[in-house]
Design an enzyme around this catalytic site. Structure first.
Site, short mmCIF file in Angstrom:
data_model
loop_
_atom_site.label_atom_id
_atom_site.label_comp_id
_atom_site.label_asym_id
_atom_site.label_seq_id
_atom_site.Cartn_x
_atom_site.Cartn_y
_atom_site.Cartn_z
N ASP A 65 32.89 44.97 43.44
CA ASP A 65 33.94 45.95 43.71
C ASP A 65 33.26 47.30 43.96
O ASP A 65 32.83 47.58 45.08
CB ASP A 65 34.86 45.97 42.47
CG ASP A 65 36.23 46.53 42.77
OD1 ASP A 65 36.30 47.56 43.43
OD2 ASP A 65 37.24 45.93 42.33
N LYS A 89 33.97 43.97 48.30
CA LYS A 89 34.92 44.93 48.85
C LYS A 89 34.14 46.12 49.39
O LYS A 89 33.88 47.09 48.66
CB LYS A 89 35.88 45.43 47.76
CG LYS A 89 36.80 44.37 47.19
CD LYS A 89 37.72 45.00 46.14
CE LYS A 89 38.65 44.00 45.53
NZ LYS A 89 39.42 44.57 44.40
N ASP A 132 31.99 36.77 40.87
CA ASP A 132 33.20 36.54 41.65
C ASP A 132 33.40 37.66 42.67
O ASP A 132 33.66 37.39 43.83
CB ASP A 132 34.43 36.39 40.74
CG ASP A 132 34.58 37.53 39.74
OD1 ASP A 132 33.57 38.21 39.47
OD2 ASP A 132 35.68 37.74 39.23
#
Ligand code: PRP
Length: 186
Positions: free
Chosen positions: A110, A138, A107
């Site tokens: 990070d 990100k 998903d």
């Protein structure tokens, strides 16, 4: 849960990615994957629980070819901070990946620490190939250079929920992706 929920939920800040945008993105990602794996009969999608459940379900169905699906569950060791980079397997694959074309489905990337560990772990099992598909990345949070082969959206370093991503196990079933209000998670 849908958009109305974002507007009415005081814990959510704003809509970041709509349900339609996610669907369009995954269809286009699926086309890329189909092209890249054309002529290869074998493709094993490895979903990383729990966040990847929605991406896996929709990406797999967008793929117009045979795939197999398997799952891993991992957690950071010890302190509970997922940035430690030391990962513990909670649920391993049912499948032997030796000689297989593995595509990890995530998903969100990070810090990149989970995936960095996971790629190394899977590589050690002798697969034919290991690639990564992630709906979200990100860039400002990344601590490891990770080559993500298929990226849906680069997003700001904010706490986001929905479409598999949770806050305290809530919001995974939100159809869109939204930011959490700052005072909720600080
Ligand atoms: C999320 C996500 C990735 C990981 C990414 O999982 O699904 O596996 O964090 O973070 P990193 O790039 O900083 O390592 P999480 O630990 O929240 O578990 P969950 O999928 O069960 O919610």
């Amino acid at each position: 849960m849908d958009l109305q929920r974002v507007e009415n939920d005081v814990d959510l800040d704003q809509l970041l990615i709509t349900e339609d945008e996610i669907a369009t993105c995954l269809r286009s990602m699926a086309k890329e994957i189909e092209a890249d794996y054309a002529g290869k009969d074998d493709l094993l999608l490895v979903g990383v629980l729990k966040g990847a459940v929605m991406v896996m379900a929709d990406l797999a169905r967008a793929l117009d070819r045979h795939v197999e699906m398997d799952w891993m569950a991992v957690t950071s060791y010890g302190s509970g901070t997922k940035s430690s980079g030391v990962v513990r397997i909670l649920k391993d694959l049912d499948t032997d990946v030796a000689g297989r074309n593995v595509l990890i489905v995530e998903d969100v990337v990070d810090t990149g620490l989970t995936l960095s560990w996971l790629v190394a772990n899977l590589q050690s099992r002798g697969p034919a190939s290991v690639r990564i598909a992630a709906l979200l990345r990100k860039p400002d949070a990344m601590q490891m250079e990770i080559d993500v082969d298929y990226v849906g959206f680069d997003i700001p370093n904010a706490f986001v929920v929905g479409y598999g991503l949770d806050y305290g196990e809530k919001y995974r079933n939100l159809r869109c992706i939204a930011t959490l209000a700052g005072d909720v998670h600080d």
